[in-house]
Enzyme design. Structure first.
Site, PDB file in Angstrom:
ATOM      1  CB  SER A  64      38.753  43.642  48.186  1.00 21.64           C
ATOM      2  OG  SER A  64      38.682  43.946  46.818  1.00 21.64           O
ATOM      3  CE  LYS A  67      41.516  45.219  46.325  1.00 22.12           C
ATOM      4  NZ  LYS A  67      40.358  46.043  45.909  1.00 22.12           N
ATOM      5  CE1 TYR A 191      43.799  43.896  43.293  1.00 19.94           C
ATOM      6  CE2 TYR A 191      42.796  43.123  41.259  1.00 19.94           C
ATOM      7  CZ  TYR A 191      42.693  43.770  42.471  1.00 19.94           C
ATOM      8  OH  TYR A 191      41.486  44.279  42.872  1.00 19.94           O
ATOM      9  CE1 TYR A 243      37.263  48.669  47.831  1.00 18.57           C
ATOM     10  CE2 TYR A 243      35.243  47.472  48.289  1.00 18.57           C
ATOM     11  CZ  TYR A 243      36.582  47.483  48.041  1.00 18.57           C
ATOM     12  OH  TYR A 243      37.257  46.310  48.014  1.00 18.57           O
ATOM     13  CB  VAL A 261      33.281  41.341  45.098  1.00 14.69           C
ATOM     14  CG1 VAL A 261      33.228  42.842  44.935  1.00 14.69           C
ATOM     15  CG2 VAL A 261      34.479  40.739  44.417  1.00 14.69           C
TER      16      VAL A 261
END
Ligand code: GLN
Length: 308
Positions: A64, A67, A191, A243, A261
Site C-alpha cells: 500500500s 498508493k 492495482y 487506516y 502489509v
C-alpha cells in the site's frame, strides 16, 4: 542535534533484539514466506546524506505504500477532479472494509484504503491499456528513486490476483455505482501489480524525498509536484496513511506516514528527512509493528514530530 547515523544504528540494534515482532501477513500467500526477523531502516536528510542500518538494501513488497505514488500520478493527470471519485477523510475502518461504500454511494473515504486506491488506479488507467498504465507507474518509481533496476515481483502480484477476493468485491461494488470506468479486471490487474513493486528502504526513502522538500528533490533540483500538492499529500498520509491506526500513528510518531502489509512504512519529516523502515510483522490494524516503534523512537530522539 543528535547524530543521525548513531541514532539509526541504535534503533536497528534495539529492534533486532525485541521479541515482539507482530504477525506477517498471510492473506497474500506469497507474503507469508518473508522472514519475520528482517528489519531495515534508511533515512535521507535534506543534504542527501543517507543513514541506513539493518536490511536497508533488501527489496520487499511495498504494497500500500505504492498508493502514495499512484495518488500523486492521478492528481497530476486529473487535478482536483479526482475528489469527485474519492474522498479525503479518515475512514476509521480496516484497509479492506466494504461497509462505508454502501452508505456513501460507492465513493471511497480516502485514496489509501483499498477501495480508494482501486478508484485512483482506475483514474490512471483510463485512456490507456493496463500494460501502459503499469509502465507509467513503474517509470515514475524508477525516476523518483533514481534507480532503473526497480521491478514488480510477479509472484506476489499473481498470488494476490488468485486470492484477492475482497478487492475484487470492492471493485465490483464500486463499478455498480459507476465509480470504476474501466473493466474491473483491468483496474485490479494494475492495482495488484503496483502493490507488488519491490523496493528496498534506501530506494523508498529516495522516492519519498519530494514530499519532504516542498515537491522537489533537493539534490537534483527537479520538481515533481507543486509545494501545495506535496503539503496536501502529506496531510492525507497523516490522517489516512495507517487506516484505523492513523490516529495512533500520529499520536506516537507525529509524522505523515504510509504503511503497507509487506511491513514497510514511508514517513516524511517535512524539511528534514524522508524515512523508510521495514519490519514484516504487523499489528492488528495491518501496520508494521516494529516499523512504527522504530519511527516513534527516531522521531523522538531527533525531535522531528511535526507537532513540536
Ligand atoms: N495489496 C494489498 C491489498 O490490497 C495492499 C493492502 C495494504 O498494504 N494495506 O490487500
Amino acid at each position: 542535534m543528535p547524530n543521525l547515523d548513531l541514532v539509526v544504528n541504535e534503533i536497528a540494534d534495539e529492534m533486532r533484539q525485541r521479541p515482539d515482532r507482530g504477525e506477517v501477513a498471510t492473506y497474500i500467500p506469497e507474503l507469508a514466506r518473508v522472514d519475520a526477523n528482517a528489519f531495515g531502516i534508511a533515512v535521507i536528510d535534506a543534504d542527501g546524506n543517507v543513514a541506513a542500518a539493518g536490511d536497508s538494501d533488501t527489496s520487499f513488497s511495498i504494497q500500500s505504500i505504492s498508493k502514495v505514488f499512484t495518488l500523486t500520478l492521478a492528481l497530476g493527470k486529473v487535478g482536483d477532479r479526482l475528489w469527485s471519485r474519492v474522498g479525503r477523510e479518515p475512514s476509521g475502518s480496516p484497509f479492506n472494509s466494504i461497509v462505508q461504500l454502501e452508505r456513501e454511494q460507492g465513493i471511497p473515504r480516502n485514496p489509501f484504503i483499498n477501495a480508494g486506491a482501486i478508484a485512483v488506479t482506475d483514474v490512471i488507467l483510463s485512456g490507456h491499456q493496463p500494460r501502459e498504465a503499469l509502465g507509467e507507474i513503474l517509470r515514475f518509481m524508477r525516476f523518483l528513486a533514481d534507480d532503473p533496476a526497480i521491478t514488480i515481483d510477479k509472484a506476489v502480484a499473481a498470488s494476490e490476483q488468485r486470492t484477492g477476493f475482497r478487492n475484487i468485491a470492492l471493485a465490483n461494488y464500486m463499478k455498480s455505482f459507476g465509480v470504476i470506468e474501466n473493466p474491473v479486471d483491468f483496474t485490479l490487474g494494475v492495482y495488484f501489480h503496483h502493490c507488488a513493486i519491490a523496493m528496498s528502504c534506501k530506494q523508498l526513502a529516495m522516492a519519498g524525498r519530494f514530499l519532504a522538500h516542498e515537491g522537489r528533490n533537493p539534490s537534483t533540483g527537479l520538481s515533481v509536484v507543486h509545494r501545495e500538492r506535496a503539503r496536501r499529500i502529506n496531510a492525507i498520509m497523516l490522517t489516512c496513511g495507517h487506516y484505523d491506526g492513523s490516529g495512533e500513528f500520529a499520536y506516537r510518531v507525529g509524522l505523515p506516514g504510509k504503511s503497507g502489509v509487506g511491513g514497510g512504512i514511508l514517513a516524511i519529516a517535512p524539511g528534514k528527512a524522508s524515512i523508510a523502515v521495514w519490519a514484516p510483522g504487523l499489528d492488528n490494524a495491518g501496520n508494521s509493528h516494529l516499523g512504527r516503534i522504530a519511527l516513534e523512537t527516531l522521531a523522538k530522539r531527533m525531535g522531528w514530530s511535526i507537532f513540536g
